[in-house]
Design a protein around this motif. Structure first.
Motif, PDB file in Angstrom:
ATOM      1  N   VAL A 112      23.254   8.309 -19.546  1.00  0.00           N
ATOM      2  CA  VAL A 112      23.473   7.086 -20.416  1.00  0.00           C
ATOM      3  C   VAL A 112      22.679   7.473 -22.064  1.00  0.00           C
ATOM      4  O   VAL A 112      21.733   7.816 -21.605  1.00  0.00           O
ATOM      5  CB  VAL A 112      23.285   5.898 -20.342  1.00  0.00           C
ATOM      6  CG1 VAL A 112      22.822   4.781 -21.193  1.00  0.00           C
ATOM      7  CG2 VAL A 112      23.658   5.774 -18.635  1.00  0.00           C
ATOM      8  N   SER A 113      23.427   7.196 -22.649  1.00  0.00           N
ATOM      9  CA  SER A 113      22.030   7.071 -24.354  1.00  0.00           C
ATOM     10  C   SER A 113      22.724   6.509 -24.907  1.00  0.00           C
ATOM     11  O   SER A 113      23.666   5.257 -25.044  1.00  0.00           O
ATOM     12  CB  SER A 113      23.637   8.427 -25.155  1.00  0.00           C
ATOM     13  OG  SER A 113      24.557   7.925 -25.442  1.00  0.00           O
ATOM     14  N   VAL A 114      21.544   6.002 -25.822  1.00  0.00           N
ATOM     15  CA  VAL A 114      21.708   4.830 -26.911  1.00  0.00           C
ATOM     16  C   VAL A 114      21.658   5.477 -28.056  1.00  0.00           C
ATOM     17  O   VAL A 114      20.723   5.986 -28.764  1.00  0.00           O
ATOM     18  CB  VAL A 114      20.085   4.403 -26.314  1.00  0.00           C
ATOM     19  CG1 VAL A 114      19.564   3.183 -27.653  1.00  0.00           C
ATOM     20  CG2 VAL A 114      20.203   3.674 -25.207  1.00  0.00           C
ATOM     21  N   THR A 115      22.311   4.703 -29.043  1.00  0.00           N
ATOM     22  CA  THR A 115      22.887   4.824 -30.192  1.00  0.00           C
ATOM     23  C   THR A 115      22.553   3.545 -31.160  1.00  0.00           C
ATOM     24  O   THR A 115      21.998   2.938 -30.603  1.00  0.00           O
ATOM     25  CB  THR A 115      24.204   5.470 -30.508  1.00  0.00           C
ATOM     26  OG1 THR A 115      25.426   4.118 -30.281  1.00  0.00           O
ATOM     27  CG2 THR A 115      25.027   6.600 -29.738  1.00  0.00           C
ATOM     28  N   SER A 116      22.384   3.652 -32.779  1.00  0.00           N
ATOM     29  CA  SER A 116      22.507   2.269 -33.494  1.00  0.00           C
ATOM     30  C   SER A 116      22.924   1.299 -33.054  1.00  0.00           C
ATOM     31  O   SER A 116      23.314   0.867 -33.119  1.00  0.00           O
ATOM     32  CB  SER A 116      22.633   3.295 -34.441  1.00  0.00           C
ATOM     33  OG  SER A 116      24.025   3.829 -35.318  1.00  0.00           O
ATOM     34  N   THR A 117      24.334   1.333 -32.489  1.00  0.00           N
ATOM     35  CA  THR A 117      25.441   0.597 -31.881  1.00  0.00           C
ATOM     36  C   THR A 117      25.371  -0.012 -30.708  1.00  0.00           C
ATOM     37  O   THR A 117      25.908  -0.897 -30.219  1.00  0.00           O
ATOM     38  CB  THR A 117      27.247   0.841 -32.305  1.00  0.00           C
ATOM     39  OG1 THR A 117      27.270   2.430 -31.235  1.00  0.00           O
ATOM     40  CG2 THR A 117      27.163   1.277 -33.581  1.00  0.00           C
ATOM     41  N   GLY A 118      24.365   0.935 -29.803  1.00  0.00           N
ATOM     42  CA  GLY A 118      24.240   0.350 -28.545  1.00  0.00           C
ATOM     43  C   GLY A 118      24.654   1.119 -27.881  1.00  0.00           C
ATOM     44  O   GLY A 118      25.105   2.830 -27.896  1.00  0.00           O
ATOM     45  N   ALA A 119      23.651   0.718 -26.309  1.00  0.00           N
ATOM     46  CA  ALA A 119      24.673   2.018 -24.943  1.00  0.00           C
ATOM     47  C   ALA A 119      25.692   2.071 -24.915  1.00  0.00           C
ATOM     48  O   ALA A 119      26.633   1.907 -25.064  1.00  0.00           O
ATOM     49  CB  ALA A 119      23.677   1.613 -24.150  1.00  0.00           C
TER      50      ALA A 119
END
Length: 138
Positions: A112-119
């Motif tokens: 799982v990665s967390v980006t500026s738009t969400g996980a």
């Protein structure tokens, strides 16, 4: 206090591209802490010597500088806490089987990665599922 018009600022030739113009337009819509300090210093340097800034206005502006600094620090801390919370919640999904909110994608979560738009969950089959739109865990 009197504010006089300043002379126009020359724009470097390299910034005439449309990308630079769009960037400049976006930059003028919000001021950073450093921009605020630069404006305050310019105001103080260019004030009329015959009509100096009222001391109460100066104290008010310095208090505003302090408030802006605190707001910047608070936002930075809040962003760090939100990222840590998202990562903590996301790590619990690794190894679980999930299905996307539309039911089109399903599989076991590999990472799982967390980006500026969400996980975003990456499944063992290589597909990705946005967790911001909702997903069900089996």
């Amino acid at each position: 206090m009197t504010v006089n018009a300043a002379s126009p600022v020359a724009i470097p030739a390299a910034s005439t591209s449309s990308a630079a113009a769009a960037s400049a337009t976006a930059a003028t819509q919000s001021l950073s802490y450093n921009d605020f300090l630069t404006l305050l210093m310019a105001e103080m340097k260019n004030q009329d010597p015959t009509q100096p800034m009222d001391p109460s206005q100066m104290v008010s502006q310095l208090a505003t500088v302090s408030e802006v600094g605190q707001a910047v620090q608070t936002n930075t801390t809040l962003n760090s806490l939100l990222t840590a919370t998202s990562l903590s919640q996301a790590e619990q999904l690794v190894g679980q089987t999930i299905t996307s909110s539309d039911g089109a994608t399903s599989g076991q979560v590999a990472s799982v990665s967390v980006t500026s738009t969400g996980a975003v969950a990456t499944l063992t089959n290589g597909a990705t599922v946005s967790l911001a739109n909702g997903a069900s865990v089996q």
